[in-house]
Design a protein around this motif. Structure first.
Motif, short mmCIF file in Angstrom:
data_model
loop_
_atom_site.label_atom_id
_atom_site.label_comp_id
_atom_site.label_asym_id
_atom_site.label_seq_id
_atom_site.Cartn_x
_atom_site.Cartn_y
_atom_site.Cartn_z
N SER A 69 103.51 25.09 -36.58
CA SER A 69 104.34 26.29 -36.44
C SER A 69 104.08 27.07 -35.15
CB SER A 69 104.11 27.20 -37.64
OG SER A 69 102.75 27.61 -37.68
N GLY A 70 103.18 26.60 -34.31
CA GLY A 70 102.87 27.32 -33.08
C GLY A 70 101.39 27.26 -32.75
N LYS A 71 100.93 28.23 -31.99
CA LYS A 71 99.52 28.27 -31.58
C LYS A 71 98.87 29.55 -32.05
CE LYS A 71 99.25 25.30 -27.64
NZ LYS A 71 98.25 24.98 -26.68
N ARG A 72 97.56 29.49 -32.25
CA ARG A 72 96.74 30.67 -32.54
C ARG A 72 95.55 30.62 -31.61
NH1 ARG A 72 97.54 33.39 -37.45
NH2 ARG A 72 96.26 34.96 -36.44
N ARG A 73 95.03 31.80 -31.26
CA ARG A 73 93.88 31.89 -30.36
C ARG A 73 92.82 32.80 -30.98
NH1 ARG A 73 94.93 32.85 -24.56
NH2 ARG A 73 95.22 34.98 -25.22
N VAL A 74 91.57 32.36 -30.88
CA VAL A 74 90.44 33.11 -31.42
C VAL A 74 89.36 33.14 -30.35
CG1 VAL A 74 88.68 33.20 -33.23
CG2 VAL A 74 90.99 32.37 -33.77
N PHE A 75 88.91 34.34 -29.97
CA PHE A 75 87.80 34.47 -29.01
C PHE A 75 86.50 34.23 -29.76
CE2 PHE A 75 84.36 36.88 -27.06
CZ PHE A 75 84.40 36.39 -25.77
N VAL A 76 85.63 33.43 -29.17
CA VAL A 76 84.31 33.15 -29.76
C VAL A 76 83.27 33.55 -28.72
CG1 VAL A 76 84.35 30.72 -29.02
CG2 VAL A 76 82.90 31.40 -30.91
N ARG A 77 82.26 34.28 -29.17
CA ARG A 77 81.23 34.79 -28.27
C ARG A 77 80.30 33.67 -27.80
NH1 ARG A 77 77.92 39.80 -30.42
NH2 ARG A 77 79.90 40.82 -30.07
N GLY A 78 80.19 32.62 -28.53
CA GLY A 78 79.28 31.52 -28.24
C GLY A 78 78.82 30.94 -29.57
N GLY A 79 78.06 29.89 -29.52
CA GLY A 79 77.55 29.30 -30.75
C GLY A 79 77.48 27.79 -30.65
N PHE A 80 77.83 27.13 -31.75
CA PHE A 80 77.76 25.68 -31.84
C PHE A 80 79.04 25.14 -32.46
CE2 PHE A 80 73.50 27.35 -32.10
CZ PHE A 80 72.81 26.58 -31.18
N ALA A 81 79.37 23.90 -32.12
CA ALA A 81 80.50 23.21 -32.73
C ALA A 81 80.00 21.87 -33.27
CB ALA A 81 81.62 22.98 -31.73
N GLU A 82 80.33 21.61 -34.52
CA GLU A 82 80.04 20.31 -35.12
C GLU A 82 81.38 19.64 -35.37
OE1 GLU A 82 77.74 18.24 -38.87
OE2 GLU A 82 78.17 20.38 -38.95
N ILE A 83 81.61 18.56 -34.66
CA ILE A 83 82.88 17.83 -34.78
C ILE A 83 82.65 16.62 -35.66
CG2 ILE A 83 84.66 16.61 -33.49
CD1 ILE A 83 83.73 18.31 -31.02
N GLU A 84 83.51 16.47 -36.64
CA GLU A 84 83.49 15.31 -37.53
C GLU A 84 84.91 14.75 -37.56
OE1 GLU A 84 81.13 15.84 -41.17
OE2 GLU A 84 80.78 17.87 -40.43
N PRO A 85 85.10 13.52 -38.03
CA PRO A 85 86.44 12.94 -38.01
C PRO A 85 87.49 13.75 -38.77
CG PRO A 85 84.82 11.23 -38.41
CD PRO A 85 84.09 12.56 -38.45
N ASP A 86 87.07 14.51 -39.80
CA ASP A 86 88.05 15.24 -40.61
C ASP A 86 87.94 16.75 -40.52
OD1 ASP A 86 85.60 15.41 -41.89
OD2 ASP A 86 86.45 15.23 -43.90
N ARG A 87 87.04 17.26 -39.66
CA ARG A 87 86.94 18.72 -39.53
C ARG A 87 86.13 19.11 -38.31
NH1 ARG A 87 82.87 19.93 -44.47
NH2 ARG A 87 81.09 18.94 -43.52
N LEU A 88 86.28 20.37 -37.94
CA LEU A 88 85.52 20.98 -36.86
C LEU A 88 84.87 22.22 -37.44
CD1 LEU A 88 84.71 21.65 -33.90
CD2 LEU A 88 86.97 22.68 -33.66
N THR A 89 83.55 22.31 -37.36
CA THR A 89 82.83 23.48 -37.85
C THR A 89 82.31 24.26 -36.65
OG1 THR A 89 82.12 22.22 -39.78
CG2 THR A 89 80.95 24.28 -39.33
N ILE A 90 82.69 25.53 -36.57
CA ILE A 90 82.23 26.40 -35.50
C ILE A 90 81.23 27.37 -36.09
CG2 ILE A 90 82.90 28.16 -33.81
CD1 ILE A 90 84.11 25.47 -33.15
N LEU A 91 79.99 27.34 -35.60
CA LEU A 91 78.98 28.32 -35.97
C LEU A 91 78.96 29.34 -34.84
CD1 LEU A 91 76.25 25.86 -37.21
CD2 LEU A 91 77.85 27.20 -38.58
N ALA A 92 79.53 30.51 -35.11
CA ALA A 92 79.76 31.48 -34.04
C ALA A 92 78.98 32.76 -34.26
CB ALA A 92 81.25 31.82 -33.98
N GLN A 93 78.57 33.36 -33.15
CA GLN A 93 77.92 34.65 -33.20
C GLN A 93 78.92 35.75 -33.55
OE1 GLN A 93 76.46 34.73 -29.22
NE2 GLN A 93 74.59 33.64 -29.73
N HIS A 94 80.15 35.58 -33.07
CA HIS A 94 81.17 36.60 -33.29
C HIS A 94 82.54 36.00 -33.01
CE1 HIS A 94 82.68 40.66 -33.59
NE2 HIS A 94 83.34 40.50 -32.47
N LEU A 95 83.54 36.38 -33.80
CA LEU A 95 84.91 35.90 -33.63
C LEU A 95 85.86 37.08 -33.52
CD1 LEU A 95 84.94 33.37 -36.61
CD2 LEU A 95 84.70 32.78 -34.21
#
Length: 141
Positions: A69-95
């Protein structure tokens, strides 16, 4: 899908968010994501369904989430990303959901980052704060 104790989840089928060590953040994208571009510490990364497993650090920047349906944008202060074949997990300090944030949210984040820059004790902390400030100013904070 239930989020773990901390982090932001950006699974292929749904998107939910939880700020690190803070209250639950409303899911920024309650729909199916077709791809997500993340601000990896080594550069931008595009994550699609079936991506090879990867664990990476994040620099301050914007998660660009593509939906049918379009695009969304989220600012992330920093952190970690765990990429897996079926999902992306963002461990963020702040969103900060850039599409749903109230007026002044980016300005408040800019002030917080300027305070972090003043309080920084190491070169890494100063570099991270400067990067966040640059990203926020580019977004119009």
């Amino acid at each position: 899908m239930t989020p773990a104790a901390f982090g932001a989840f950006v699974p292929v089928s749904t998107v939910q968010a939880r700020a690190s060590f803070g209250p639950t953040v409303k899911a920024p994208v309650p729909a199916e994501a077709t791809q997500v571009v993340i601000p990896g510490s080594e550069g931008q990364m595009t994550v699609l369904a079936g991506h090879a497993p990867v664990l990476t650090t994040l620099r301050p920047g914007v998660l660009d989430i593509s939906l049918s349906s379009g695009k969304r944008r989220v600012f992330v202060r920093g952190g970690f990303a765990e990429i897996e074949p079926d999902r992306l997990t963002i461990l963020a300090q702040h969103l900060v959901d850039l599409d749903a944030s109230e007026a002044g949210a980016l300005s408040a984040e800019l002030k917080a980052q300027e305070g972090m820059l003043e309080a920084a004790k190491t070169d890494d902390e100063r570099a991270m704060a400067r990067d966040a400030i640059d990203q926020l100013k580019a977004l119009g904070a």
